[in-house]
Design a protein around this motif. Sequence first.
Motif, PDB file in Angstrom:
ATOM      1  N   HIS A 172     -22.786  31.832  27.818  1.00 37.68           N
ATOM      2  CA  HIS A 172     -22.208  31.654  26.599  1.00 37.68           C
ATOM      3  C   HIS A 172     -20.847  32.563  26.364  1.00 37.68           C
ATOM      4  N   SER A 174     -20.521  34.327  23.797  1.00 33.37           N
ATOM      5  CA  SER A 174     -21.131  35.668  23.020  1.00 33.37           C
ATOM      6  C   SER A 174     -20.630  37.041  23.850  1.00 33.37           C
ATOM      7  N   ARG A 198     -24.563  27.183  33.049  1.00 34.52           N
ATOM      8  CA  ARG A 198     -26.173  27.526  33.079  1.00 34.52           C
ATOM      9  C   ARG A 198     -26.723  26.552  34.279  1.00 34.52           C
ATOM     10  N   GLN A 212     -17.720  26.089  25.140  1.00 36.10           N
ATOM     11  CA  GLN A 212     -18.133  26.381  24.001  1.00 36.10           C
ATOM     12  C   GLN A 212     -16.919  26.995  22.891  1.00 36.10           C
ATOM     13  N   GLU A 214     -17.219  29.943  20.071  1.00 43.46           N
ATOM     14  CA  GLU A 214     -18.180  30.530  19.359  1.00 43.46           C
ATOM     15  C   GLU A 214     -17.429  31.520  18.182  1.00 43.46           C
TER      16      GLU A 214
HETATM   17  N1  PHE Z   1     -24.822  32.015  21.998  1.00 41.53           N
HETATM   18  C1  PHE Z   1     -25.482  31.137  21.572  1.00 41.53           C
HETATM   19  C2  PHE Z   1     -25.837  30.049  22.645  1.00 41.53           C
HETATM   20  O1  PHE Z   1     -24.889  29.876  23.631  1.00 41.53           O
HETATM   21  C3  PHE Z   1     -24.966  30.243  20.346  1.00 41.53           C
HETATM   22  C4  PHE Z   1     -25.055  31.298  19.415  1.00 41.53           C
HETATM   23  C5  PHE Z   1     -23.786  31.859  18.775  1.00 41.53           C
HETATM   24  C6  PHE Z   1     -26.021  31.184  18.342  1.00 41.53           C
HETATM   25  C7  PHE Z   1     -23.683  32.639  17.911  1.00 41.53           C
HETATM   26  C8  PHE Z   1     -26.026  32.091  17.287  1.00 41.53           C
HETATM   27  C9  PHE Z   1     -25.055  32.706  17.013  1.00 41.53           C
HETATM   28  O2  PHE Z   1     -26.621  29.155  22.712  1.00 41.53           O
END
Ligand code: PHE
Length: 345
Positions: A172, A174, A198, A212, A214
């Motif tokens: 992700h 993140s 993934r 994604q 985010e």
């Molecule tokens: N990082 C999570 C995912 O990839 C998505 C997410 C981001 C959820 C930020 C909550 C807060 O599944």
Amino acid sequence: MAQEIFDKVNSILADIQAASPSSAEDIEQFRIKYLGAKNILKPLFGEIRNIPNERKKEFGQLVNTVKQTAEDKLQALNNQVAQENETAEANALDMTAPGEPLNMGSRHPVSIIMNRIIETFSRIGFTVAEDREIEDDWHNFTALNTPADHPARDMQDTYYLLNDTERLLRTHTSSVQVRTMENQKPPIRSIFPGRVYRNETISARAHCQFHQVEGLYIDENVSFADLKQTIEYFAKEIFGHKTKIRLRPSFFPFTEPSAEVDISCFICGGEGCNVCKYTSWVEIGGCGMVDPNVLENCGIDSQKYTGFAFGMGVERIAMLKYRINDIRLLFENDIRFLNQFQSAL
Ligand code: PHE
């Protein structure tokens, strides 16, 4: 006798000068007759012994002149034919004919949606941050409250580098949130678009790579109400102003509380259809308040600052918006499919 031979040669010379073969075939006949292996001049050389000595030189020169004249004529004829061919070719080229149309490309549906999401968030002050796709364990998992033995890692299994369990393809973006928090002081208000990976079996609904966007907002007094407001703004901008949102309680290791983001089905308007599977709602992502542990892991004072984060899959949104029923179509690069998406963005 000698004069007769001279006359004969002179008449050949006159013939050559008068000849005007025009077709390729006639020119070839001319060549064979005067310059070919069995040409008409050959027997004349044999006549040289019948020429008195004092005229031998004159005869030799005359025969040479004839040969040279034939060669010059052939050369001139060949040049003329070549030129005629060139002109014919040039005439065949129709300069007024319309040109070959340029093949105009079109944006990939994933890029179109990605750009729209970025544009939508930039209008409310979110900046864009990007970073590496090969991440270390810390930025993808551990800093996000997901230590090595945490069961939540199973949901995001990925590809590790050979002989290097520390480095992996990020699951992700993140990980970019972590890097941003480590490197910047709040307030932070950014979105993180990018490709992620993934270990999924590829099917119509899942792929081992996708995109994604985010988002992260950290400041003093950021609340769940701010999160909800931001998501609602986004959903209305992307899916239309009648769109409602629903935050469904959920779990992510890095947010607390956490929620799944659902939007009211923009296709049936809540009536029920096969896109929302007759539930009236479709899921587009996850969100929550950043877990204080995550803030502390990144060197941010969790007593002073709070924040929210969210994440969504770009393919998922593109599939919903364009009613694409198989995610694999987005990765096959078939231009018959890709040409159908035209957008100024
Ligand atoms: N990082 C999570 C995912 O990839 C998505 C997410 C981001 C959820 C930020 C909550 C807060 O599944």
